[in-house]
Design an enzyme around this catalytic site. Structure first.
Site, PDB file in Angstrom:
ATOM      1  N   HIS A   1       9.491   3.998  -0.982  1.00 58.72           N
ATOM      2  CA  HIS A   1       9.487   2.452  -0.912  1.00 58.72           C
ATOM      3  C   HIS A   1       8.532   1.798  -1.698  1.00 58.72           C
ATOM      4  CE1 HIS A   1      11.909   0.135   2.413  1.00 58.72           C
ATOM      5  NE2 HIS A   1      10.742  -0.924   2.001  1.00 58.72           N
TER       6      HIS A   1
ATOM      7  N   ILE B   1       0.800  -1.253   0.205  1.00 57.83           N
ATOM      8  CA  ILE B   1      -0.015  -0.040   0.027  1.00 57.83           C
ATOM      9  C   ILE B   1       0.821   1.319  -0.218  1.00 57.83           C
ATOM     10  CG2 ILE B   1      -1.957   1.136   1.127  1.00 57.83           C
ATOM     11  CD1 ILE B   1      -2.683  -1.508   2.127  1.00 57.83           C
TER      12      ILE B   1
ATOM     13  N   PHE C   1       1.264 -14.214  -9.604  1.00 56.39           N
ATOM     14  CA  PHE C   1       1.288 -13.135  -8.949  1.00 56.39           C
ATOM     15  C   PHE C   1      -0.054 -12.724  -8.349  1.00 56.39           C
ATOM     16  CE2 PHE C   1       1.577  -8.417  -9.010  1.00 56.39           C
ATOM     17  CZ  PHE C   1       3.040  -8.344  -8.494  1.00 56.39           C
TER      18      PHE C   1
ATOM     19  N   ARG D   1     -10.768  -5.358  -3.058  1.00 56.49           N
ATOM     20  CA  ARG D   1     -10.057  -6.489  -3.574  1.00 56.49           C
ATOM     21  C   ARG D   1      -9.561  -7.806  -3.040  1.00 56.49           C
ATOM     22  NH1 ARG D   1      -9.677  -1.686  -5.818  1.00 56.49           N
ATOM     23  NH2 ARG D   1      -9.694  -1.310  -8.232  1.00 56.49           N
TER      24      ARG D   1
HETATM   25  C1  DLZ Z   1       9.071  -2.035   4.385  1.00 60.33           C
HETATM   26  C2  DLZ Z   1       7.929  -2.272   3.813  1.00 60.33           C
HETATM   27  C3  DLZ Z   1       6.810  -1.278   3.355  1.00 60.33           C
HETATM   28  C4  DLZ Z   1       7.182   0.341   3.689  1.00 60.33           C
HETATM   29  N1  DLZ Z   1       5.594  -1.411   2.935  1.00 60.33           N
HETATM   30  C5  DLZ Z   1       5.219  -2.570   2.546  1.00 60.33           C
HETATM   31  C6  DLZ Z   1       3.945  -2.863   2.176  1.00 60.33           C
HETATM   32  O1  DLZ Z   1       3.240  -2.141   1.976  1.00 60.33           O
HETATM   33  N2  DLZ Z   1       3.714  -4.213   2.081  1.00 60.33           N
HETATM   34  C7  DLZ Z   1       4.621  -5.289   2.083  1.00 60.33           C
HETATM   35  O2  DLZ Z   1       4.344  -6.478   2.136  1.00 60.33           O
HETATM   36  N3  DLZ Z   1       5.709  -5.248   2.639  1.00 60.33           N
HETATM   37  C8  DLZ Z   1       6.296  -3.702   2.829  1.00 60.33           C
HETATM   38  N4  DLZ Z   1       7.522  -3.395   3.434  1.00 60.33           N
HETATM   39  C9  DLZ Z   1       8.271  -4.593   3.890  1.00 60.33           C
HETATM   40  C10 DLZ Z   1       9.161  -5.078   2.717  1.00 60.33           C
HETATM   41  O3  DLZ Z   1       8.611  -5.964   1.744  1.00 60.33           O
HETATM   42  C11 DLZ Z   1      10.233  -6.133   3.323  1.00 60.33           C
HETATM   43  O4  DLZ Z   1       9.619  -7.019   4.148  1.00 60.33           O
HETATM   44  C12 DLZ Z   1      11.201  -5.381   3.851  1.00 60.33           C
HETATM   45  O5  DLZ Z   1      11.793  -4.344   3.295  1.00 60.33           O
HETATM   46  C13 DLZ Z   1      12.512  -6.390   4.399  1.00 60.33           C
HETATM   47  O6  DLZ Z   1      13.158  -6.682   3.378  1.00 60.33           O
END
Ligand code: DLZ
Length: 170
Positions: free
Chosen positions: A105, A99, A131, A145
């Site tokens: 990021h 999100i 996916f 969704r």
């Molecule tokens: C760090 C991060 C952020 C900011 N947002 C999400 C997200 O919205 N959805 C998600 O699945 N993971 C997020 N992560 C974590 C990253 O996927 C990952 O787990 C970290 O960067 C560690 O590698």
């Protein structure tokens, strides 16, 4: 908007290949857990509804969507099941929810997981990876969704997994 108010997840069981012998892996990211759990439930219930044995569905949890790549590759390379010899999977579903926040990021995670899962579909295991990663601007879009007014993308991923598993085995 073309999708406004529409459930996009309806499927026709009769038109699907036989799924009774399939073995499916599901990798679930823990980030935005409320969303990914609903996606998992949608995928699991659709697989079972379409004939997959619930004992032949194997789950692996990873911290975030970025780790889906590693989790899916491990599932591609592993064998599962109580019977001997254990067997490789027919397809793997990657479930995540990213999100958009206030930093870049979002873009890096989305790009990384998309590209990583694309690569897994080209590797020597030849086990398809589906996916099922929501990449939404708002939590409301993700809720819509993952069992809301736009259906459940987990259910759609299950249908894709059955079709791709049949293609792999053909
Ligand atoms: C760090 C991060 C952020 C900011 N947002 C999400 C997200 O919205 N959805 C998600 O699945 N993971 C997020 N992560 C974590 C990253 O996927 C990952 O787990 C970290 O960067 C560690 O590698």
């Amino acid at each position: 908007m073309a999708t406004a108010g529409k459930d996009l997840s309806a499927y026709d069981k009769q038109s699907l290949p036989d799924a009774s012998k399939l073995r499916i892996g599901i990798v679930v990211a823990e980030w935005n857990e409320d969303i990914t759990e609903n996606l998992f439930k949608g995928a699991f219930s659709t697989l079972v509804d379409c004939g997959v044995d619930s004992e032949a569905i194997f789950r692996c949890d990873v911290p975030g969507s970025f780790e889906l790549i590693y989790g899916c590759r491990k599932m591609q390379e592993s064998t599962y099941g109580a019977s001997r010899p254990t067997k490789a999977l027919d397809a793997v579903i990657a479930i995540g929810s990213v999100i958009r926040g206030e930093t870049a990021h979002f873009d890096f995670v989305c790009q990384g997981v998309t590209s990583g899962i694309k690569d897994l579909n080209l590797n020597k295991t030849r086990i398809p990876v589906i996916f099922c990663v929501l990449t939404d601007d708002t939590r409301e879009q993700s809720i819509a969704r993952s069992g809301g007014i736009h259906g459940n993308k987990g259910s759609e991923a299950a249908i894709a997994a059955i079709k791709m598993a049949a293609l792999k085995n053909s």
